[in-house]
Scaffold this active site. Sequence first.
Site, short mmCIF file in Angstrom:
data_model
loop_
_atom_site.label_atom_id
_atom_site.label_comp_id
_atom_site.label_asym_id
_atom_site.label_seq_id
_atom_site.Cartn_x
_atom_site.Cartn_y
_atom_site.Cartn_z
N ARG A 123 35.92 61.81 -52.06
CA ARG A 123 34.53 62.08 -52.38
C ARG A 123 33.77 62.51 -51.13
O ARG A 123 33.06 63.51 -51.12
CB ARG A 123 33.87 60.82 -52.96
N ARG A 140 32.91 48.55 -50.24
CA ARG A 140 34.00 47.90 -50.94
C ARG A 140 33.48 46.88 -51.94
O ARG A 140 32.34 46.48 -51.91
CB ARG A 140 34.94 47.21 -49.94
N CYS A 234 45.89 57.33 -50.86
CA CYS A 234 44.50 56.97 -50.61
C CYS A 234 44.06 57.22 -49.18
O CYS A 234 42.88 57.14 -48.86
CB CYS A 234 44.26 55.51 -50.98
#
Length: 334
Positions: A123, A140, A234
């Site tokens: 993103r 988070r 990730c």
Amino acid sequence: MSERGDAAAGDRNSPKMRVIRVGTRKSELARTQTDSVVKMLMNLYPGLQFEIIAMSTTGDKILDTALSKIGEKSLFTKELEYALEKNEVDLVVHSLKDLPTVLPPAFTIGAVCNVVGTSSLRRAAQLQRKYPHLEFKSIRGNLNTRLRKLDEQQEFSAIILAAAGLQRMNWQDRIGQFLYPEECLYAVGQGALGVEVRAKDQEVLDLVRVLHDPETLLRCIAERAFLRHLEGGCSVPVAVHTVLKDGQLYLTGGVWSLDGSDSLKETMQTTINVLGQLEDGPEDNVQRVGITARHISQGAQLAAENLGISLANLLLSKGAKRILDVARQLNDAR
């Protein structure tokens, strides 16, 4: 839903009644998603009982470090898979984006359902390129925690979340703006639910396979094949967008540098016959990027998988490996 969902439509003491144990993370969103799957199964199998077993995962416990920095490939699945291996649960409901494209040999994704079409790096990289004046910080926690941080800490002007989760929680009023694929591609498997089971548990495989949404399944196979062939994850910004329309599956995939200054994005398509002839034989339970879908055309699944591989090869031929290698090195050095 209570911890034990009673799906019996008759004699509760029937000797044929079985309790299906369903594993899930403890977060409210995870429970909501799991409840939705259990409700579907309860309607389909009124002679069964379902017990929901909630547990915390590594990703739930480590909240002070960005996901991309931890390096663990099974942050939100390892403990659930351990319970599955130990026969403490019969199936596990995941957000499909949390499941690696390579699963342990003993497990398979027996159902893929309900896709809506993101992780911090992909993103930020895309939006940093479009809005270079903005500063992006990692946040988070589960959905409730992240919204509370936005409301109480005054550290963030806005946070970017997957619309799928907010919609499942009926929190649409918290959405100020949607980011469409033209602005921001999403994570592989974003918004889809994956039901993970033991690969050799044919009874449970047959139980959950009716949950497969064919269109979602084929889109996710293409996306996961793309990510696997790129050897992404990730820790690097890789994102996708898929559309299945008029027998054509369109896959857009891209890779970005961490600051968004360098990128590659391409689109490819292939013909998909969702209602193609089913093939019977020894390869009935073949896995494609960790997914088993025995009752959906193997030809259609193979076409989706090849599309993902072909798009990955195209980006690799144009220099994607260099971009991803630099992104990994910079992320590790942070």
